[in-house]
Design an enzyme around this catalytic site. Structure first.
Site, mmCIF file in Angstrom:
data_model
loop_
_atom_site.group_PDB
_atom_site.id
_atom_site.type_symbol
_atom_site.label_atom_id
_atom_site.label_comp_id
_atom_site.label_asym_id
_atom_site.label_seq_id
_atom_site.Cartn_x
_atom_site.Cartn_y
_atom_site.Cartn_z
ATOM 1 N N HIS A 1 -11.829 2.116 2.477
ATOM 2 C CA HIS A 1 -11.232 2.833 1.356
ATOM 3 C C HIS A 1 -12.175 3.159 0.213
ATOM 4 O O HIS A 1 -11.735 3.351 -0.921
ATOM 5 C CB HIS A 1 -10.036 2.039 0.822
ATOM 6 C CG HIS A 1 -8.849 2.105 1.732
ATOM 7 N ND1 HIS A 1 -7.609 1.639 1.388
ATOM 8 C CD2 HIS A 1 -8.719 2.608 2.981
ATOM 9 C CE1 HIS A 1 -6.761 1.829 2.398
ATOM 10 N NE2 HIS A 1 -7.423 2.412 3.374
ATOM 11 N N LYS B 1 -7.109 2.738 -2.730
ATOM 12 C CA LYS B 1 -7.726 3.657 -1.784
ATOM 13 C C LYS B 1 -8.368 4.802 -2.545
ATOM 14 O O LYS B 1 -7.911 5.180 -3.613
ATOM 15 C CB LYS B 1 -6.628 4.191 -0.850
ATOM 16 C CG LYS B 1 -7.141 4.963 0.334
ATOM 17 C CD LYS B 1 -6.008 5.228 1.325
ATOM 18 C CE LYS B 1 -6.562 5.944 2.544
ATOM 19 N NZ LYS B 1 -5.572 6.141 3.597
ATOM 20 N N TRP C 1 0.864 -1.183 0.000
ATOM 21 C CA TRP C 1 0.000 0.000 0.000
ATOM 22 C C TRP C 1 0.894 1.224 0.000
ATOM 23 O O TRP C 1 1.824 1.319 0.807
ATOM 24 C CB TRP C 1 -0.925 0.040 1.225
ATOM 25 C CG TRP C 1 -1.587 1.383 1.292
ATOM 26 C CD1 TRP C 1 -2.591 1.834 0.482
ATOM 27 C CD2 TRP C 1 -1.232 2.481 2.141
ATOM 28 N NE1 TRP C 1 -2.882 3.147 0.786
ATOM 29 C CE2 TRP C 1 -2.073 3.561 1.788
ATOM 30 C CE3 TRP C 1 -0.293 2.652 3.146
ATOM 31 C CZ2 TRP C 1 -1.987 4.810 2.431
ATOM 32 C CZ3 TRP C 1 -0.201 3.879 3.784
ATOM 33 C CH2 TRP C 1 -1.052 4.945 3.428
ATOM 34 N N ASP D 1 -12.325 9.110 8.344
ATOM 35 C CA ASP D 1 -11.322 8.170 8.847
ATOM 36 C C ASP D 1 -11.667 6.759 8.389
ATOM 37 O O ASP D 1 -12.815 6.329 8.472
ATOM 38 C CB ASP D 1 -11.248 8.194 10.378
ATOM 39 C CG ASP D 1 -10.257 7.154 10.885
ATOM 40 O OD1 ASP D 1 -9.077 7.250 10.493
ATOM 41 O OD2 ASP D 1 -10.651 6.241 11.618
ATOM 42 N N ASP E 1 -10.166 3.979 9.610
ATOM 43 C CA ASP E 1 -9.519 2.991 10.471
ATOM 44 C C ASP E 1 -10.040 2.911 11.904
ATOM 45 O O ASP E 1 -9.254 2.843 12.839
ATOM 46 C CB ASP E 1 -8.010 3.258 10.481
ATOM 47 C CG ASP E 1 -7.415 3.229 9.083
ATOM 48 O OD1 ASP E 1 -7.324 2.133 8.515
ATOM 49 O OD2 ASP E 1 -7.091 4.297 8.547
ATOM 50 N N GLU F 1 -3.081 -2.804 -2.550
ATOM 51 C CA GLU F 1 -4.244 -2.213 -1.880
ATOM 52 C C GLU F 1 -4.555 -0.817 -2.401
ATOM 53 O O GLU F 1 -3.730 0.092 -2.302
ATOM 54 C CB GLU F 1 -3.957 -2.145 -0.367
ATOM 55 C CG GLU F 1 -5.053 -1.481 0.438
ATOM 56 C CD GLU F 1 -4.703 -1.401 1.926
ATOM 57 O OE1 GLU F 1 -3.562 -1.726 2.319
ATOM 58 O OE2 GLU F 1 -5.589 -0.980 2.703
ATOM 59 N N HIS G 1 -8.735 -6.051 4.139
ATOM 60 C CA HIS G 1 -8.358 -5.278 5.312
ATOM 61 C C HIS G 1 -9.668 -4.896 5.973
ATOM 62 O O HIS G 1 -10.360 -3.983 5.531
ATOM 63 C CB HIS G 1 -7.578 -4.015 4.929
ATOM 64 C CG HIS G 1 -6.105 -4.232 4.915
ATOM 65 N ND1 HIS G 1 -5.198 -3.216 4.776
ATOM 66 C CD2 HIS G 1 -5.373 -5.373 5.060
ATOM 67 C CE1 HIS G 1 -3.980 -3.717 4.829
ATOM 68 N NE2 HIS G 1 -4.063 -5.021 4.981
ATOM 69 N N ASP H 1 -7.323 -4.080 9.853
ATOM 70 C CA ASP H 1 -6.552 -2.847 9.681
ATOM 71 C C ASP H 1 -7.281 -1.669 10.310
ATOM 72 O O ASP H 1 -8.176 -1.101 9.703
ATOM 73 C CB ASP H 1 -6.293 -2.585 8.184
ATOM 74 C CG ASP H 1 -5.471 -1.316 7.974
ATOM 75 O OD1 ASP H 1 -4.875 -0.816 8.957
ATOM 76 O OD2 ASP H 1 -5.426 -0.824 6.833
ATOM 77 N N ASP I 1 -9.825 -2.851 1.286
ATOM 78 C CA ASP I 1 -9.894 -2.310 2.648
ATOM 79 C C ASP I 1 -11.272 -1.691 2.821
ATOM 80 O O ASP I 1 -11.683 -0.819 2.034
ATOM 81 C CB ASP I 1 -8.777 -1.267 2.841
ATOM 82 C CG ASP I 1 -8.732 -0.703 4.257
ATOM 83 O OD1 ASP I 1 -9.804 -0.304 4.762
ATOM 84 O OD2 ASP I 1 -7.643 -0.647 4.850
HETATM 85 C C1 RNT Z 1 -3.861 2.896 4.680
HETATM 86 C C2 RNT Z 1 -3.976 1.448 4.373
HETATM 87 C C3 RNT Z 1 -2.872 0.594 4.908
HETATM 88 C C4 RNT Z 1 -2.408 0.985 6.284
HETATM 89 C C5 RNT Z 1 -1.439 0.022 6.915
HETATM 90 C C6 RNT Z 1 -0.764 0.622 8.101
HETATM 91 O O1 RNT Z 1 -4.950 3.606 4.311
HETATM 92 O O2 RNT Z 1 -5.206 0.971 4.807
HETATM 93 O O3 RNT Z 1 -3.251 -0.730 4.830
HETATM 94 O O4 RNT Z 1 -3.496 1.153 7.152
HETATM 95 O O5 RNT Z 1 -0.556 -0.418 5.978
HETATM 96 ZN ZN ZN Z 2 -5.547 -1.126 4.755
#
Ligand code: RNT
Ligand code: ZN
Length: 421
Positions: free
Chosen positions: A265, A231, A188, A297, A299, A229, A289, A329, A262
């Site tokens: 994302h 985004k 990523w 955000d 995460d 990955e 993820h 993640d 993810d």
């Molecule tokens: C970031 C990605 C990635 C990170 C990690 C720390 O937007 O999701 O996967 O969160 O690599």
């Molecule tokens: Zn991620």
């Protein structure tokens, strides 16, 4: 009656109730016990890593909060992971980032990392009998300060990050070999622009070239599997991210790599559940993820949300358990970090359990007969079936606490975490 006796009794009643719907609970639990979740090391120290005291910089990601007790070394992080694993039923994996290397004393640049710099992680993984996954780290570094890494127009910067990607695949293959289970090494990169670019094409051309270089060497998929990955946007890259979902979807199909989806994302109302059966039409395997987006955000700690349940349902209904690698993640620095791991992982497992306890054949039959009324009625009734009793029993049978797990983490906080300055 003893607590364990009550758990057993509630389980037997639940088991009968599920059997009445044609669901084999024992089979579901056996399947659940064989699903590894890859726990992300970076929840334990707010994505800080061991390279410097500065912590997470750049990359368009942020861990907010200042809850005391974060891990400051490999030994502390491993101790915290052991604690988390002790309240999570089943055998899982660890997902490590390159910035958690332990090159004993000397500083090793990211383009020169070698398997030996992770020997303490491998020894630990062997001792707790788990597999490991890996990630090159394309942030928190002076050479990523302008926000561009593999898509950089600066050839020396680009080469540096290509080399980082190459050495990380070798480290991944080493993990795979030593631990007897393929390592998923996930790329990523944060590269993107805060404001509208005049040229969306050139950085994507550069990224393609860089990825081709990173992946040029063939590595046995029994040892290492490459994932990429995408985004939609990050903090400071709101208008354009080079590695978008469509970019990597195309790249993975063309180059036979794993696509990483993810959950945080995409657009806020866009879930990953519906994407799974689409991308698996064209890709043999994918990586997830599992995360939770809230506003901007991506995460937050994983909760037992409708989105999470839908994701688990898709994996189970499509019979994709062997083709979908499940990783977590998120990073929350505002709560106990060990509890954050436990909460998210237990939720992922609970979502899978709910999916495994579904009378899928019955639902499909109703759907095939266009009886959408009955399909909806059954789906809604399923929501209040006694999954909690099955989950409690599963935890008990795996030797971990079901309901009172938090008290173990609280003791650990009192005895260990609170002593860290
Ligand atoms: C970031 C990605 C990635 C990170 C990690 C720390 O937007 O999701 O996967 O969160 O690599
Ligand atoms: Zn991620």
């Amino acid at each position: 009656m003893s607590e364990s006796g009550k758990t057993e009794q509630a389980f037997q009643l639940a088991r009968e109730q599920y059997a009445g719907m044609g669901v084999d609970v024992d089979r579901a639990l056996k399947t659940l016990a064989g699903i590894p979740i890859s726990l992300h090391c970076w929840q334990g120290d707010d994505v800080g890593g061991f390279e410097s005291d500065e912590g997470l910089t750049g990359g368009g990601i942020q861990a907010t909060g200042n809850y005391p007790g974060k891990a400051r070394s490999g030994d502390e992080l491993r101790a915290d992971l052991n604690k988390a694993f002790s309240v999570i039923p089943g055998r899982h994996r660890l997902n490590l980032h390159a910035l958690y290397a332990e090159p004993s004393g000397k500083k090793v640049e990211r383009d020169a990392l070698e398997p030996q710099h992770f020997s303490r992680w491998v020894d630990w993984a062997k001792s707790v009998k788990i597999g490991m996954d890996f990630n090159p780290s394309y942030f928190s570094h002076p050479k990523a300060a302008d926000g561009f890494t593999l898509a950089s127009r600066d050839e020396s910067i680009r080469k540096f990050w290509v080399q980082h990607g190459k050495v990380c695949r070798k480290i991944g293959a080493h993990f795979g070999k030593e631990l007897g289970s393929p390592c998923v090494t996930n790329v990523w990169i944060p590269d993107g622009y805060k404001d509208s670019p005049a040229d969306r094409k050139t950085p994507r051309e550069i990224l393609t070239k860089s990825l081709d270089e990173v992946f040029a060497e063939a590595i046995d998929p029994k040892l290492n599997l490459d994932a990429v990955e995408g985004k939609l946007f990050g903090i400071g890259s709101e208008s354009y991210v080079v590695g978008s979902h469509e970019f990597y979807l195309g790249y993975t199909i063309k180059n036979k790599k794993l696509l990483c989806l993810d959950a945080g994302h995409f657009h806020p109302t866009e879930g990953i559940a519906d994407k799974i059966s689409s991308v698996l039409m064209y890709l043999p395997e994918i990586l997830l993820h599992v995360s939770r987006g809230v506003r901007w955000d991506s995460d937050h700690v994983v909760t037992l949300s409708d989105d999470l349940r839908a994701t688990a349902e898709e994996i189970v209904r499509g019979d994709y358990l062997k083709r979908v690698h499940i990783g977590l993640d998120y990073f929350d620095a505002s709560i106990n970090r060990v509890a954050a791991w436990a909460i998210g992982t237990r939720n992922m497992l609970r979502a899978l359990l709910i999916a495994l306890l579904e009378p899928t054949a019955k639902l499909r039959e109703l759907e095939a007969n266009s009886d959408f009324t009955a399909r909806l009625a059954l789906m809604e009734d399923l929501k209040t079936m006694p999954v909690g009793a099955v989950w409690d029993y599963y935890c008990q049978s795996q030797g971990v606490p079901s309901t009172n797990w938090l008290s173990e983490i609280k003791s650990y906080e009192r005895d260990v975490l609170s002593k860290r300055k």
